[in-house]
Design a protein around this motif. Structure first.
Motif, PDB file in Angstrom:
ATOM      1  N   ALA A   3       5.042  -8.836   7.207  1.00  0.00           N
ATOM      2  CA  ALA A   3       4.022  -7.795   6.272  1.00  0.00           C
ATOM      3  C   ALA A   3       3.062  -8.641   5.497  1.00  0.00           C
ATOM      4  CB  ALA A   3       4.883  -6.846   5.426  1.00  0.00           C
ATOM      5  N   VAL A   4       3.699  -9.675   4.622  1.00  0.00           N
ATOM      6  CA  VAL A   4       2.755 -10.771   3.928  1.00  0.00           C
ATOM      7  C   VAL A   4       2.001 -11.615   4.831  1.00  0.00           C
ATOM      8  CG1 VAL A   4       4.589 -10.579   2.011  1.00  0.00           C
ATOM      9  CG2 VAL A   4       4.828 -12.302   3.619  1.00  0.00           C
ATOM     10  N   ARG A   5       2.667 -11.913   5.979  1.00  0.00           N
ATOM     11  CA  ARG A   5       1.681 -12.868   6.760  1.00  0.00           C
ATOM     12  C   ARG A   5       0.563 -12.256   7.514  1.00  0.00           C
ATOM     13  NH1 ARG A   5       6.341 -15.800   5.745  1.00  0.00           N
ATOM     14  NH2 ARG A   5       6.152 -17.905   5.861  1.00  0.00           N
ATOM     15  N   LEU A   6       0.625 -11.033   7.915  1.00  0.00           N
ATOM     16  CA  LEU A   6      -0.403 -10.324   8.569  1.00  0.00           C
ATOM     17  C   LEU A   6      -1.322  -9.657   7.675  1.00  0.00           C
ATOM     18  CD1 LEU A   6       1.937  -9.006  11.465  1.00  0.00           C
ATOM     19  CD2 LEU A   6       0.536 -10.949  11.608  1.00  0.00           C
ATOM     20  N   THR A   7      -1.273  -9.770   6.289  1.00  0.00           N
ATOM     21  CA  THR A   7      -2.488  -9.114   5.635  1.00  0.00           C
ATOM     22  C   THR A   7      -3.634 -10.047   5.893  1.00  0.00           C
ATOM     23  OG1 THR A   7      -0.754  -8.583   3.912  1.00  0.00           O
ATOM     24  CG2 THR A   7      -3.054  -8.773   3.209  1.00  0.00           C
ATOM     25  N   PRO A   8      -4.742  -9.178   6.118  1.00  0.00           N
ATOM     26  CA  PRO A   8      -6.076  -9.966   6.393  1.00  0.00           C
ATOM     27  C   PRO A   8      -6.387 -10.697   5.155  1.00  0.00           C
ATOM     28  CG  PRO A   8      -6.197  -7.575   6.791  1.00  0.00           C
ATOM     29  CD  PRO A   8      -4.799  -7.671   6.194  1.00  0.00           C
ATOM     30  N   GLN A   9      -6.987 -11.828   5.624  1.00  0.00           N
ATOM     31  CA  GLN A   9      -7.421 -13.034   4.702  1.00  0.00           C
ATOM     32  C   GLN A   9      -8.039 -12.382   3.588  1.00  0.00           C
ATOM     33  OE1 GLN A   9      -6.559 -16.363   5.685  1.00  0.00           O
ATOM     34  NE2 GLN A   9      -7.096 -17.011   3.555  1.00  0.00           N
ATOM     35  N   GLY A  10      -9.197 -11.662   3.799  1.00  0.00           N
ATOM     36  CA  GLY A  10      -9.964 -11.028   2.743  1.00  0.00           C
ATOM     37  C   GLY A  10      -9.036 -10.318   1.677  1.00  0.00           C
ATOM     38  N   ASP A  11      -8.027  -9.745   1.879  1.00  0.00           N
ATOM     39  CA  ASP A  11      -7.220  -8.801   1.153  1.00  0.00           C
ATOM     40  C   ASP A  11      -6.058  -9.813   0.389  1.00  0.00           C
ATOM     41  OD1 ASP A  11      -8.817  -6.955   2.204  1.00  0.00           O
ATOM     42  OD2 ASP A  11      -7.386  -6.244   3.520  1.00  0.00           O
ATOM     43  N   ARG A  12      -6.038 -11.001   0.676  1.00  0.00           N
ATOM     44  CA  ARG A  12      -4.851 -11.936  -0.031  1.00  0.00           C
ATOM     45  C   ARG A  12      -5.308 -11.969  -1.277  1.00  0.00           C
ATOM     46  NH1 ARG A  12      -3.433 -15.555   5.327  1.00  0.00           N
ATOM     47  NH2 ARG A  12      -2.893 -14.105   6.735  1.00  0.00           N
ATOM     48  N   THR A  13      -4.448 -11.781  -2.239  1.00  0.00           N
ATOM     49  CA  THR A  13      -4.203 -12.029  -3.704  1.00  0.00           C
ATOM     50  C   THR A  13      -3.360 -12.957  -3.850  1.00  0.00           C
ATOM     51  OG1 THR A  13      -3.000 -10.402  -4.336  1.00  0.00           O
ATOM     52  CG2 THR A  13      -5.490  -9.744  -4.124  1.00  0.00           C
ATOM     53  N   GLU A  14      -3.456 -13.462  -5.154  1.00  0.00           N
ATOM     54  CA  GLU A  14      -2.525 -14.362  -6.060  1.00  0.00           C
ATOM     55  C   GLU A  14      -1.177 -13.781  -6.021  1.00  0.00           C
ATOM     56  OE1 GLU A  14      -0.418 -17.527  -6.611  1.00  0.00           O
ATOM     57  OE2 GLU A  14      -2.929 -17.639  -6.326  1.00  0.00           O
ATOM     58  N   GLU A  15      -1.028 -12.436  -6.299  1.00  0.00           N
ATOM     59  CA  GLU A  15       0.143 -11.760  -6.260  1.00  0.00           C
ATOM     60  C   GLU A  15       0.616 -11.869  -4.857  1.00  0.00           C
ATOM     61  OE1 GLU A  15      -2.740 -10.691  -7.542  1.00  0.00           O
ATOM     62  OE2 GLU A  15      -2.482 -10.752  -9.685  1.00  0.00           O
ATOM     63  N   LEU A  16      -0.028 -11.611  -3.816  1.00  0.00           N
ATOM     64  CA  LEU A  16       0.300 -11.776  -2.471  1.00  0.00           C
ATOM     65  C   LEU A  16       1.015 -12.779  -2.207  1.00  0.00           C
ATOM     66  CD1 LEU A  16       0.892 -10.153   0.440  1.00  0.00           C
ATOM     67  CD2 LEU A  16      -1.365 -11.290   0.943  1.00  0.00           C
ATOM     68  N   TYR A  17       0.355 -13.993  -2.650  1.00  0.00           N
ATOM     69  CA  TYR A  17       1.049 -15.281  -2.368  1.00  0.00           C
ATOM     70  C   TYR A  17       2.409 -15.372  -3.103  1.00  0.00           C
ATOM     71  CZ  TYR A  17      -3.362 -16.572   0.560  1.00  0.00           C
ATOM     72  OH  TYR A  17      -4.192 -16.621   1.504  1.00  0.00           O
ATOM     73  N   GLU A  18       2.389 -15.067  -4.135  1.00  0.00           N
ATOM     74  CA  GLU A  18       3.449 -15.184  -5.100  1.00  0.00           C
ATOM     75  C   GLU A  18       4.720 -14.270  -4.204  1.00  0.00           C
ATOM     76  OE1 GLU A  18       6.701 -16.273  -7.001  1.00  0.00           O
ATOM     77  OE2 GLU A  18       4.633 -17.061  -7.137  1.00  0.00           O
ATOM     78  N   GLU A  19       4.374 -13.282  -3.723  1.00  0.00           N
ATOM     79  CA  GLU A  19       5.306 -12.202  -3.011  1.00  0.00           C
ATOM     80  C   GLU A  19       5.758 -13.165  -1.815  1.00  0.00           C
ATOM     81  OE1 GLU A  19       5.826  -7.980  -0.868  1.00  0.00           O
ATOM     82  OE2 GLU A  19       4.003  -8.418  -1.686  1.00  0.00           O
ATOM     83  N   TRP A  20       4.945 -13.506  -1.252  1.00  0.00           N
ATOM     84  CA  TRP A  20       4.831 -14.402   0.299  1.00  0.00           C
ATOM     85  C   TRP A  20       6.076 -15.522  -0.173  1.00  0.00           C
ATOM     86  CZ3 TRP A  20       0.402 -15.459   3.929  1.00  0.00           C
ATOM     87  CH2 TRP A  20       0.632 -16.288   4.869  1.00  0.00           C
ATOM     88  N   ARG A  21       5.855 -16.428  -1.139  1.00  0.00           N
ATOM     89  CA  ARG A  21       6.953 -17.489  -1.461  1.00  0.00           C
ATOM     90  C   ARG A  21       8.230 -16.814  -1.662  1.00  0.00           C
ATOM     91  NH1 ARG A  21       1.813 -19.357  -3.606  1.00  0.00           N
ATOM     92  NH2 ARG A  21       2.423 -18.299  -5.612  1.00  0.00           N
ATOM     93  N   ALA A  22       8.200 -15.618  -2.445  1.00  0.00           N
ATOM     94  CA  ALA A  22       9.490 -15.068  -2.720  1.00  0.00           C
ATOM     95  C   ALA A  22      10.291 -14.572  -1.394  1.00  0.00           C
ATOM     96  CB  ALA A  22       9.207 -13.819  -3.685  1.00  0.00           C
ATOM     97  N   VAL A  23       9.398 -13.850  -0.710  1.00  0.00           N
ATOM     98  CA  VAL A  23       9.941 -13.674   0.732  1.00  0.00           C
ATOM     99  C   VAL A  23      10.663 -14.822   1.411  1.00  0.00           C
ATOM    100  CG1 VAL A  23       9.800 -12.696   2.862  1.00  0.00           C
ATOM    101  CG2 VAL A  23       8.823 -11.414   0.875  1.00  0.00           C
ATOM    102  N   ASP A  24       9.829 -15.650   1.497  1.00  0.00           N
ATOM    103  CA  ASP A  24      10.641 -17.030   2.204  1.00  0.00           C
ATOM    104  C   ASP A  24      11.812 -17.461   1.338  1.00  0.00           C
ATOM    105  OD1 ASP A  24       8.456 -16.621   3.807  1.00  0.00           O
ATOM    106  OD2 ASP A  24       7.091 -18.628   3.420  1.00  0.00           O
ATOM    107  N   ARG A  25      11.671 -17.728   0.337  1.00  0.00           N
ATOM    108  CA  ARG A  25      12.599 -18.084  -0.581  1.00  0.00           C
ATOM    109  C   ARG A  25      14.238 -17.298  -0.370  1.00  0.00           C
ATOM    110  NH1 ARG A  25       9.052 -19.194  -4.745  1.00  0.00           N
ATOM    111  NH2 ARG A  25       9.546 -17.098  -5.884  1.00  0.00           N
ATOM    112  N   GLY A  26      13.949 -15.967  -0.477  1.00  0.00           N
ATOM    113  CA  GLY A  26      15.092 -15.212  -0.153  1.00  0.00           C
ATOM    114  C   GLY A  26      15.490 -15.109   1.121  1.00  0.00           C
TER     115      GLY A  26
END
Length: 309
Positions: A160-183
């Motif tokens: 879900a986080v990785r398939l977000t279109p490039q133009g829609d990615r925000t800093e909040e999304l990247y923080e969620e991305w990192r949290a998903v990977d850590r979890g």
């Protein structure tokens, strides 16, 4: 009276080369016949099994010993002064000392066409027929449905986080991305500690693929990611995981460690926006390796990845 002949231990090495089994043949000296397997120097105090594993290491292979199949040819080989051990190599491209001990992984049809002694060729071909059963571990009595569901749920969050279109990615999304990977990484670590690698026999084909995906994205825990690769490679050998997943994680770990990859699956974006594989071992042979592991041609793969960016 002459002393009785002491059997010379030899280890015959096998690997699952994509979907096919192959055996290791050291490069013979000039004008010498091709003889598969590695001769073991049985030093004082060592068992023949220890000598066999040490010989494999000296030729650059991390091997596991398998039970000898109950074949008459093994008795015949022993009567000729040789004790054979059977070893399996889970990661055939991870080698040390390969410059000092060159060789090739050969398929069974190459042995049929070789000038090997008849009894040795028969023995090797019989091992080819039995090695897949020898490495297959006993499966659980039933699949773990709860673990299967959790793997698929975590895969969905990963995508879900990785398939977000490039133009829609925000800093909040990247923080969620990192949290998903850590979890996911912390959770997978606990699963492996309890169950071992979650392969097809435990969780089914789809969820076994999800386990690979979580390991593939555990880049912030490189030591754990490499541990996952060793476990996944063993599962691939046993037919309990997809060989392509093992290849993808092999490349990922190698690139993360600054080593050349094997299959060209890890791509770097160039200044002009195009994609190019990170450095590879033996670039001219990459297409042959990709075919053996069930991948499409490299150019098609690059176009497919670029289309989904």
């Amino acid at each position: 009276m002459s002393a009785p002949e002491v059997p010379v231990p030899t280890i015959l090495l096998f690997t699952r080369w994509g979907t096919q089994w192959r055996t290791w043949c050291p490069q013979p000296a000039r004008d010498r016949p091709l003889v598969p397997g590695v001769r073991c120097e049985n030093r004082a105090g060592a068992s023949t099994a220890q000598a066999a594993l040490r010989a494999a290491e000296e030729h650059g292979h991390h091997a596991r010993l398998l039970p000898q199949p109950p074949a008459a040819d093994f008795a015949l080989a022993a009567s000729a002064g040789r004790t054979h051990h059977i070893g399996v190599v889970d990661r055939p491209f991870t080698r040390t000392g390969c410059d000092q001990n060159p060789g090739r992984w050969l398929p069974p049809e190459a042995l049929e066409e070789s000038a090997l002694p008849g009894h040795l060729r028969t023995l090797l071909l019989e091992v080819f027929d039995t090695v897949a059963d020898a490495v297959r571990p006993p499966g659980p009595s039933k699949q773990d449905a709860a673990l299967r569901r959790e793997l698929l749920d975590r895969q969905a969050r990963d995508q879900a986080v990785r398939l977000t279109p490039q133009g829609d990615r925000t800093e909040e999304l990247y923080e969620e991305w990192r949290a998903v990977d850590r979890g996911n990484t912390a959770w997978l670590r606990r699963v492996i500690a309890k169950h071992g690698w979650p392969g097809r026999t435990l969780v089914g084909k789809e969820a076994a693929g999800a386990a690979w995906l979580l390991a593939q994205h555990a880049d912030r825990s490189s030591a754990f990611q490499e541990e996952c690769l060793d476990l996944l490679a063993r599962a691939v050998t046993a037919g309990d995981a997809d060989a392509r997943h093992g290849a993808l994680l092999e490349d990922r770990v190698r690139v993360n460690l600054g080593q050349p990859q094997v299959f060209g699956t890890q791509l770097a974006q160039q200044d002009d926006g195009t994609l190019k594989p990170f450095p590879m071992i033996d670039p001219p042979g990459v297409e042959e390796r990709r075919i053996a592991w069930g991948f499409e041609p490299l150019a098609d793969y690059i176009r497919s990845v670029a289309a989904h960016q």
